[in-house]
Design a protein around this motif. Sequence first.
Motif, PDB file in Angstrom:
ATOM      1  N   SER A  53      44.826  -4.544  27.949  1.00 24.09           N
ATOM      2  CA  SER A  53      43.944  -4.605  29.126  1.00 24.09           C
ATOM      3  C   SER A  53      43.048  -3.375  29.186  1.00 24.09           C
ATOM      4  O   SER A  53      43.301  -2.370  28.509  1.00 24.09           O
ATOM      5  CB  SER A  53      44.764  -4.682  30.418  1.00 24.09           C
ATOM      6  OG  SER A  53      45.390  -3.433  30.662  1.00 24.09           O
ATOM      7  N   GLY A  54      42.046  -3.466  30.046  1.00 26.15           N
ATOM      8  CA  GLY A  54      41.170  -2.317  30.272  1.00 26.15           C
ATOM      9  C   GLY A  54      41.916  -1.179  30.953  1.00 26.15           C
ATOM     10  O   GLY A  54      41.688  -0.002  30.658  1.00 26.15           O
ATOM     11  N   THR A  55      42.803  -1.540  31.870  1.00 20.39           N
ATOM     12  CA  THR A  55      43.591  -0.512  32.566  1.00 20.39           C
ATOM     13  C   THR A  55      44.428   0.271  31.550  1.00 20.39           C
ATOM     14  O   THR A  55      44.505   1.507  31.618  1.00 20.39           O
ATOM     15  CB  THR A  55      44.530  -1.181  33.608  1.00 20.39           C
ATOM     16  OG1 THR A  55      43.748  -2.067  34.411  1.00 20.39           O
ATOM     17  CG2 THR A  55      45.203  -0.156  34.482  1.00 20.39           C
ATOM     18  N   SER A  79      34.012   1.800  42.159  1.00 25.28           N
ATOM     19  CA  SER A  79      34.472   1.151  40.934  1.00 25.28           C
ATOM     20  C   SER A  79      35.619   0.221  41.280  1.00 25.28           C
ATOM     21  O   SER A  79      36.095   0.205  42.426  1.00 25.28           O
ATOM     22  CB  SER A  79      34.944   2.187  39.908  1.00 25.28           C
ATOM     23  OG  SER A  79      35.278   1.549  38.680  1.00 25.28           O
ATOM     24  N   PHE A  80      36.094  -0.503  40.270  1.00 25.59           N
ATOM     25  CA  PHE A  80      37.321  -1.285  40.433  1.00 25.59           C
ATOM     26  C   PHE A  80      38.495  -0.301  40.488  1.00 25.59           C
ATOM     27  O   PHE A  80      38.457   0.763  39.864  1.00 25.59           O
ATOM     28  CB  PHE A  80      37.468  -2.242  39.250  1.00 25.59           C
ATOM     29  CG  PHE A  80      38.703  -3.085  39.306  1.00 25.59           C
ATOM     30  CD1 PHE A  80      38.948  -3.913  40.387  1.00 25.59           C
ATOM     31  CD2 PHE A  80      39.620  -3.053  38.271  1.00 25.59           C
ATOM     32  CE1 PHE A  80      40.098  -4.695  40.440  1.00 25.59           C
ATOM     33  CE2 PHE A  80      40.770  -3.842  38.310  1.00 25.59           C
ATOM     34  CZ  PHE A  80      41.008  -4.660  39.400  1.00 25.59           C
ATOM     35  N   ASP A 151      34.327   4.628  31.304  1.00 21.55           N
ATOM     36  CA  ASP A 151      34.881   3.334  31.713  1.00 21.55           C
ATOM     37  C   ASP A 151      33.756   2.315  31.504  1.00 21.55           C
ATOM     38  O   ASP A 151      32.862   2.162  32.346  1.00 21.55           O
ATOM     39  CB  ASP A 151      35.344   3.377  33.171  1.00 21.55           C
ATOM     40  CG  ASP A 151      35.962   2.048  33.611  1.00 21.55           C
ATOM     41  OD1 ASP A 151      35.689   1.021  32.955  1.00 21.55           O
ATOM     42  OD2 ASP A 151      36.688   2.044  34.623  1.00 21.55           O
ATOM     43  N   ALA A 153      34.178  -0.933  31.021  1.00 23.81           N
ATOM     44  CA  ALA A 153      34.755  -2.270  31.226  1.00 23.81           C
ATOM     45  C   ALA A 153      33.704  -3.317  31.583  1.00 23.81           C
ATOM     46  O   ALA A 153      33.890  -4.496  31.331  1.00 23.81           O
ATOM     47  CB  ALA A 153      35.809  -2.210  32.326  1.00 23.81           C
ATOM     48  N   GLN A 154      32.584  -2.846  32.204  1.00 24.01           N
ATOM     49  CA  GLN A 154      31.560  -3.803  32.641  1.00 24.01           C
ATOM     50  C   GLN A 154      30.280  -3.669  31.815  1.00 24.01           C
ATOM     51  O   GLN A 154      29.239  -4.181  32.224  1.00 24.01           O
ATOM     52  CB  GLN A 154      31.246  -3.564  34.130  1.00 24.01           C
ATOM     53  CG  GLN A 154      32.479  -3.680  35.016  1.00 24.01           C
ATOM     54  CD  GLN A 154      32.159  -3.611  36.503  1.00 24.01           C
ATOM     55  OE1 GLN A 154      31.009  -3.461  36.896  1.00 24.01           O
ATOM     56  NE2 GLN A 154      33.188  -3.727  37.325  1.00 24.01           N
ATOM     57  N   SER A 175      37.215  -3.524  28.817  1.00 23.22           N
ATOM     58  CA  SER A 175      38.100  -4.615  29.239  1.00 23.22           C
ATOM     59  C   SER A 175      37.523  -5.921  28.710  1.00 23.22           C
ATOM     60  O   SER A 175      36.299  -6.091  28.673  1.00 23.22           O
ATOM     61  CB  SER A 175      38.153  -4.680  30.770  1.00 23.22           C
ATOM     62  OG  SER A 175      38.682  -5.926  31.190  1.00 23.22           O
ATOM     63  N   LYS A 180      34.590 -10.774  32.020  1.00 22.80           N
ATOM     64  CA  LYS A 180      33.736  -9.736  31.429  1.00 22.80           C
ATOM     65  C   LYS A 180      32.690 -10.318  30.458  1.00 22.80           C
ATOM     66  O   LYS A 180      32.797 -11.470  30.062  1.00 22.80           O
ATOM     67  CB  LYS A 180      34.623  -8.707  30.701  1.00 22.80           C
ATOM     68  CG  LYS A 180      35.572  -7.960  31.641  1.00 22.80           C
ATOM     69  CD  LYS A 180      34.822  -7.156  32.674  1.00 22.80           C
ATOM     70  CE  LYS A 180      35.679  -6.178  33.435  1.00 22.80           C
ATOM     71  NZ  LYS A 180      36.390  -6.760  34.583  1.00 22.80           N
TER      72      LYS A 180
END
Length: 351
Positions: A53-55, A79-80, A151, A153-154, A175, A180
Amino acid sequence: MIKIVEPIFSEEEKEAVIEIIESHQITRGRWTKTFQEEFARFVGVGHCYTVCSGTTALFIALRALGVDKGDRVVVPAMSFMATIDSVYLACGEPVVVDVDEFFTMDLNQLEDAVKRFRPKVVMPVHLYGGMADMEGLMFLAEKYGFYVVEDAAQAHGAELKGKRAGAWGHIGAFSFYASKNVPMGEGGALTTDDPDIAKKIESWIDFGDHPAFNVRITEFQAAIGTIQLRKLKERNERRREIASRYTSAFSEDFTTPLEREDSLHVYHLYTLMHPERDRLIEELKGSGIDARVYYNYLLHELRNSEHLPTPNAERFRKEVFSIPVHPYLKEEEVELIIGALLRAVSSGKII
Ligand SMILES: Cc1ncc(COP(=O)(O)O)c(C=O)c1O
């Protein structure tokens, strides 16, 4: 309902999944290797490691750079939640700073935070698919001696001055969650161009000389990711095309998203601002169009963290909303969205 995000797969993905089942090699096979090689090449770095995962990618990035008990990590207010949660999971202490008009980390405030808190790592977020000011940030990293984890992820395929997201910082974290720009279902990756950092990352992603998780992805995820990655450039172009139509249609009545000079925004989300956003979202939903708020919290409020003043983020948070911009929107759906939002905003005007 026109969905806010929608991953779409073709015969190619189906065939790859069947081929994997028939081959019995469902993990640690050629697709994982192919994805890592192709993604590293795409980003423009020497090393890519897939994780679940991205996390997880953010957590491993911080640990690989030595973040441990009490080490400060600076993150932006918008952010998320995984951005700030990864810092806590790595035993770090986050410091939250404000965002600029591009919804990314405010560098003036970052410099104040760096002088005051001496962070080990700074973690900019390329929110909604728009690049943070990585040139300015890497200058500060050199000046003050901190590491940078992007980060991203996006921001698969986003660029600043011809260099892609994930290639600017010491480590890039991605991510591949279902929504995504490169969807695998679940998944993440770390990118780096530094061989020493690459070795540190490796020690976290397989059982080794200190306790580590199994964070591997399956061949199914890698195959879907590889096929999606090969279509990414074209799909990002379609996102940009739709975004440009929206910006022409909406710039009079809304605050529309800005593109940093000499950058390529990949519009993971198309996010506008309007003081009556809650009413507008309801009216869009009534017209069969999904619209949402990303995000209705600020990271320091969510986790009660150390922070500097965040006037921009506090204002933006009340007004931001995102409308569908995914590359599978049909022309008539784009027209429908434009018409519905313009009607909704004009119905609230006092004549
Ligand atoms: C900015 C940002 N950071 C981190 C993550 C975490 O990624 P994942 O959901 O794959 O753990 C996401 C997405 O979900 C994200 O949007």
